[in-house]
Design a protein around this motif. Structure first.
Motif, short mmCIF file in Angstrom:
data_model
loop_
_atom_site.label_atom_id
_atom_site.label_comp_id
_atom_site.label_asym_id
_atom_site.label_seq_id
_atom_site.Cartn_x
_atom_site.Cartn_y
_atom_site.Cartn_z
N ALA A 7 60.00 15.10 80.91
CA ALA A 7 58.55 15.05 80.69
C ALA A 7 57.86 15.35 82.01
O ALA A 7 58.31 14.93 83.08
CB ALA A 7 58.15 13.68 80.18
N ARG A 8 56.80 16.08 81.90
CA ARG A 8 56.04 16.42 83.12
C ARG A 8 55.23 15.21 83.57
O ARG A 8 54.62 14.53 82.78
CB ARG A 8 55.08 17.57 82.84
N ALA A 9 55.21 15.01 84.85
CA ALA A 9 54.40 13.96 85.43
C ALA A 9 53.30 14.61 86.25
O ALA A 9 53.55 15.56 86.99
CB ALA A 9 55.25 13.06 86.32
N PHE A 10 52.11 14.12 86.08
CA PHE A 10 50.99 14.65 86.83
C PHE A 10 50.55 13.59 87.83
O PHE A 10 50.41 12.43 87.48
CB PHE A 10 49.82 15.01 85.91
N THR A 11 50.35 14.02 89.04
CA THR A 11 49.95 13.11 90.08
C THR A 11 48.71 13.65 90.77
O THR A 11 48.64 14.83 91.09
CB THR A 11 51.07 12.94 91.14
N ALA A 12 47.77 12.79 90.96
CA ALA A 12 46.57 13.15 91.71
C ALA A 12 46.38 12.08 92.77
O ALA A 12 46.56 10.90 92.51
CB ALA A 12 45.36 13.22 90.79
N SER A 13 46.03 12.50 93.96
CA SER A 13 45.81 11.50 95.00
C SER A 13 44.65 11.94 95.88
O SER A 13 44.35 13.12 96.00
CB SER A 13 47.07 11.31 95.84
N GLY A 14 44.03 10.99 96.46
CA GLY A 14 42.91 11.29 97.35
C GLY A 14 41.58 11.21 96.63
O GLY A 14 41.49 11.15 95.40
N ASP A 15 40.52 11.17 97.41
CA ASP A 15 39.17 11.08 96.85
C ASP A 15 38.87 12.26 95.96
O ASP A 15 39.03 13.41 96.37
CB ASP A 15 38.13 11.01 97.97
N GLY A 16 38.45 11.99 94.75
CA GLY A 16 38.04 13.04 93.83
C GLY A 16 39.17 13.83 93.20
O GLY A 16 38.94 14.81 92.52
N ALA A 17 40.42 13.41 93.41
CA ALA A 17 41.54 14.14 92.85
C ALA A 17 41.62 13.94 91.34
O ALA A 17 41.32 12.86 90.83
CB ALA A 17 42.84 13.68 93.50
N VAL A 18 42.00 15.00 90.62
CA VAL A 18 42.11 14.95 89.17
C VAL A 18 43.42 15.64 88.78
O VAL A 18 43.71 16.73 89.24
CB VAL A 18 40.93 15.69 88.50
N ALA A 19 44.19 15.02 87.90
CA ALA A 19 45.41 15.62 87.38
C ALA A 19 45.20 15.85 85.89
O ALA A 19 44.99 14.92 85.13
CB ALA A 19 46.60 14.71 87.61
N VAL A 20 45.25 17.11 85.47
CA VAL A 20 44.96 17.46 84.08
C VAL A 20 45.94 18.53 83.63
O VAL A 20 46.14 19.52 84.33
CB VAL A 20 43.52 18.01 83.95
N GLU A 21 46.55 18.35 82.46
CA GLU A 21 47.41 19.40 81.92
C GLU A 21 46.57 20.47 81.24
O GLU A 21 46.75 21.64 81.47
CB GLU A 21 48.42 18.83 80.93
N THR A 22 45.66 20.06 80.40
CA THR A 22 44.74 21.00 79.77
C THR A 22 43.35 20.39 79.79
O THR A 22 43.20 19.17 79.74
CB THR A 22 45.12 21.32 78.30
N ASN A 23 42.34 21.23 79.83
CA ASN A 23 40.97 20.76 79.87
C ASN A 23 40.09 21.74 79.12
O ASN A 23 40.15 22.94 79.36
CB ASN A 23 40.49 20.63 81.32
N SER A 24 39.28 21.21 78.23
CA SER A 24 38.35 22.09 77.51
C SER A 24 36.91 21.73 77.82
O SER A 24 35.99 22.18 77.15
CB SER A 24 38.60 22.00 76.00
N GLY A 25 36.72 20.92 78.84
CA GLY A 25 35.37 20.51 79.20
C GLY A 25 35.17 20.54 80.69
O GLY A 25 35.90 21.17 81.42
N VAL A 26 34.20 19.81 81.12
CA VAL A 26 33.82 19.77 82.53
C VAL A 26 34.55 18.63 83.22
O VAL A 26 34.69 17.54 82.66
CB VAL A 26 32.30 19.57 82.68
N ILE A 27 35.00 18.89 84.42
CA ILE A 27 35.53 17.83 85.28
C ILE A 27 34.71 17.90 86.55
O ILE A 27 34.68 18.94 87.22
CB ILE A 27 37.02 18.05 85.60
N SER A 28 34.08 16.81 86.86
CA SER A 28 33.26 16.77 88.07
C SER A 28 33.63 15.55 88.87
O SER A 28 33.69 14.44 88.35
CB SER A 28 31.77 16.71 87.70
N THR A 29 33.90 15.75 90.13
CA THR A 29 34.24 14.62 91.00
C THR A 29 33.26 14.51 92.15
O THR A 29 33.47 13.73 93.06
CB THR A 29 35.67 14.77 91.54
N GLY A 30 32.21 15.30 92.12
CA GLY A 30 31.24 15.28 93.20
C GLY A 30 30.30 14.10 93.11
O GLY A 30 29.97 13.62 92.03
N ASP A 31 29.88 13.63 94.26
CA ASP A 31 28.93 12.52 94.30
C ASP A 31 27.57 13.00 93.80
O ASP A 31 27.06 14.03 94.24
CB ASP A 31 28.78 12.00 95.73
#
Length: 132
Positions: free
Chosen positions: A102-126
């Motif tokens: 199985a795939r493992a997704f890792t995100a680290s750090g400020d604003g990091a995002v781990a996504v396999e698929t996305n059909s929308g908006v991802i925003s990590t900005g202040d």
């Protein structure tokens, strides 16, 4: 998963197995696996090998990687051969996809995002404002 995705996913395992075992990768028993990666690669190679119509090109590609495991061109030729085999056999694609961990997704750090698929908006900005 489609044939191209599975081919790309299994290629590192196949290369690790050939690097560990050389051309004997198709005849070794599973109990003699050096490590988990090479062991999985060995099982993948043996499944690819089990279809007699695949053997000629696969054998040559395995021999080239076994002769010089660091040769990037030989590794690429092996990946191409695996891809070629999988494009012709949907049943084998499904079988190998089930073997993959199985795939493992890792995100680290400020604003990091781990996504396999996305059909929308991802925003990590202040203070970000998203309008539709």
């Amino acid at each position: 998963m489609d044939a191209l995705t599975v081919a790309n996913e299994v290629a590192p395992y196949v290369t690790a197995a050939v690097t560990a075992y050389g051309t004997a990768v198709v005849t070794r028993t599973a109990e003699t696996a050096v490590d988990a990666t090479a062991g999985l690669g060995q099982r993948i190679v043996q499944r690819l090998w089990s279809r007699e119509e695949n053997r000629d090109g696969l054998e040559q590609a395995i021999e080239e990687v076994a002769e010089d495991p660091r040769d990037a061109d030989a590794q690429a030729a092996l990946r191409v051969q695996v891809r070629r085999i999988l494009r012709q056999d949907a049943e084998l694609v499904a079988e190998l996809a089930r073997l993959l961990p199985a795939r493992a997704f890792t995100a680290s750090g400020d604003g990091a995002v781990a996504v396999e698929t996305n059909s929308g908006v991802i925003s990590t900005g202040d203070g970000a404002t998203i309008q539709r």
